[in-house]
Design a protein around this motif. Structure first.
Motif, mmCIF file in Angstrom:
data_model
loop_
_atom_site.group_PDB
_atom_site.id
_atom_site.type_symbol
_atom_site.label_atom_id
_atom_site.label_comp_id
_atom_site.label_asym_id
_atom_site.label_seq_id
_atom_site.Cartn_x
_atom_site.Cartn_y
_atom_site.Cartn_z
ATOM 1 N N SER A 60 7.494 -5.493 4.143
ATOM 2 C CA SER A 60 6.519 -4.638 4.550
ATOM 3 C C SER A 60 5.765 -4.957 4.208
ATOM 4 O O SER A 60 4.429 -5.304 4.898
ATOM 5 N N ASN A 73 2.940 5.142 -2.186
ATOM 6 C CA ASN A 73 4.056 5.175 -1.921
ATOM 7 C C ASN A 73 5.149 4.840 -1.005
ATOM 8 O O ASN A 73 6.413 4.523 -0.726
ATOM 9 N N GLU A 74 3.822 4.456 0.163
ATOM 10 C CA GLU A 74 4.772 3.172 1.103
ATOM 11 C C GLU A 74 5.796 2.517 0.689
ATOM 12 O O GLU A 74 6.153 2.121 1.989
ATOM 13 N N TYR A 75 4.926 1.625 -0.309
ATOM 14 C CA TYR A 75 5.750 0.541 -0.860
ATOM 15 C C TYR A 75 6.361 0.434 -1.488
ATOM 16 O O TYR A 75 7.441 -1.049 -2.315
#
Length: 492
Positions: A349, A461-463
């Motif tokens: 991602s 934090n998404e990753y």
């Protein structure tokens, strides 16, 4: 609590049998363990063996031979074995830099960043444990252990054996200098023979779970070691990858050297402690001394530009080493606290994200590492500088902004992490890789304050996902042969 006297081992160590891990145990041969050696050393370079490799070689505990005491002092820089030069500075926090220039400031070759010679030795004996402010090596293996004994004497003897073995390993030597009879398992697993020390350091710590009713240590646990509870951003921590009564951090400039050290310490612990979890790391993700270039993490960004350096002695003393004013337990004076986190990265991602967004998340340029407020890598970021749209050039939720000392009442930690890969996730088919974060601080509350802020609002934090880790009290150094890790903890 009484302190055991460890007997002087003979030239050939006597193996113990069954659960007897005390020096000078039974003369009967130990029960042979399963031994399946790794077939290719190159597997270690990619850190692909994971925790399973530590199950190699079962043998019983060993009364390891003691090496001759090295110069007292944990040096920042390694020295060649047998060097006739002057001894390094006694304090591990002393400067060992070969250049006074800041990393990345130009100039000559990056000598400190170059892997040391095969025979480069970091002294084991000293006032403080090595592997904290020591020039960060390129390879790491971390292991956490659970104690299986209820006998405090057995714990002390294990720590004594580990200290004796570590003193030899850090000089590039095997477990024992003696020979092994043909009808007994070898005292050393052998994969480290002829490799040299490669600047090996071995750092040992104690988890909060060790301070329970089993060993009479409940009143000896430092207040700072009390568990955090669940921190923001750490809801996915796995119990099987978290905690432990003991930890060992082995770092060197060769992957097989660190594997050999942890493998043999695990073998020595048989009957007293078992492996709980472990992690191989490669490609240091921090710089701990002037002269080391800032490395890159697996997101491709420079990592640890503003990290503490060993030559910043005032900050090291203030933020890393425990003194009388920082602890309620005298045995921890001269020690430090280690916090570890296994942080998985969603590589696929991240690789699909736009460059501008990646830089916004970090708060820095990807190519140079310069802050988005302008300048070069080591330019002090200006968190108040705005762009044409009136918004801060460095996003207030960027990783750098949230972790900056200026925005955290001056709090600093010494980072000493490594990249890792566990190959491929068998469920998702994605790369199983990330950062094995390690920090040292005089109080784990320093980490707690930063993680609370990062876990609640970091754009990154998404990753990332925190999978495991632990907090450990690392006692002062081992002074000489006959001393052991945490001896003062068990005294009185």
């Amino acid at each position: 609590m009484s302190t055991p006297k460890l007997p002087e081992p003979p030239g050939e160590p006597a193996p113990a049998s069954g659960n007897d891990n005390r020096a000078g145990g039974s003369d009967s041969p130990p029960e042979p363990g399963r031994s399946v050696a790794p077939s290719r050393r190159s597997l270690l370079s990619g850190a692909a063996l994971g925790a399973a490799g530590l199950l190699i070689g079962g043998g019983s505990g060993y009364a390891v031979g003691r090496s001759k005491p090295a110069e007292v002092g944990a040096a920042t820089n390694p020295v060649p074995a047998g060097s006739s030069g002057s001894a390094p500075a006694a304090s591990e926090a002393s400067s060992g830099a070969v250049s006074s220039a800041r990393p990345g400031s130009g100039g000559g070759a990056d000598a400190v960043n170059t892997a040391g010679a095969d025979d480069a030795v970091v002294p084991f004996y000293g006032e403080r444990q090595a592997g904290v402010t020591t020039r960060q090596q390129e390879q790491m293996m971390f292991a956490a252990f659970d104690l299986t004994t209820m006998d405090p004497l057995a714990v002390q003897q294990l720590l004594g054996r580990w200290a004796a073995a570590a003193a030899r390993f850090t000089q590039g030597k095997p477990v024992s200098g003696g020979s092994t009879p043909a009808n007994r398992p070898p005292t050393d697993t052998g994969e480290g023979i002829d490799l040299g020390a490669h600047s090996l350091t071995i750092t040992v710590g104690f988890g909060a779970s060790m301070f329970d009713e089993r060993f009479g240590l409940r009143d000896k646990m430092p207040a700072a070691l009390r568990p955090f509870g669940k921190l923001p951003g750490e809801g996915d921590m796995r119990p099987e990858l978290t905690g432990g009564d003991l930890c060992v951090q082995a770092c060197a400039d060769d992957p097989q050297v660190v594997f050999h050290a942890v493998r043999n310490l695990t073998r020595i612990a048989r009957g007293t402690a078992v492996l709980r979890w472990s992690q191989l790391g490669f490609g240091r993700a921090s710089a701990t001394g002037t002269g080391q270039t800032t490395p890159r993490n697996l997101f491709g960004f420079k990592d640890g530009t503003r990290n503490l350096h060993a030559d910043q002695t005032a900050d090291i003393d203030r933020y890393v080493w425990v003194d009388d004013a920082a602890t309620d337990q005298p045995w921890m004076v001269g020690g430090t606290y280690l916090v570890a986190r296994k942080i998985a990265m969603v590589i696929e991602s991240w690789d699909a994200d736009f460059l501008a967004d990646q830089e916004r998340i970090f708060g820095r340029r990807k190519d140079s590492g310069a802050p988005l407020s302008g300048g070069q890598e080591f330019t002090v970021p200006d968190f108040h500088k705005t762009g044409a749209n009136g918004k801060p050039l460095i996003d207030v939720r960027s990783h750098m902004a949230l972790a900056a000392p200026e925005n955290n009442n001056g709090v600093k930690i010494l980072r000493r992490g490594y990249n890792y890969t566990d190959g491929q996730d068998p469920v998702s088919g994605r790369l199983a890789a990330g950062l094995f974060f390690v920090s040292f601080q005089r109080d784990p509350a320093q980490f707690k304050a930063l993680q609370t802020k990062l876990g609640a609002g970091d754009l990154m934090n998404e990753y990332v996902t925190h999978l495991g880790g632990g907090t450990f009290a690392c006692p002062p150094g081992v002074h000489s042969a006959g001393d052991w890790f945490g001896k003062r903890l068990f005294a009185g």
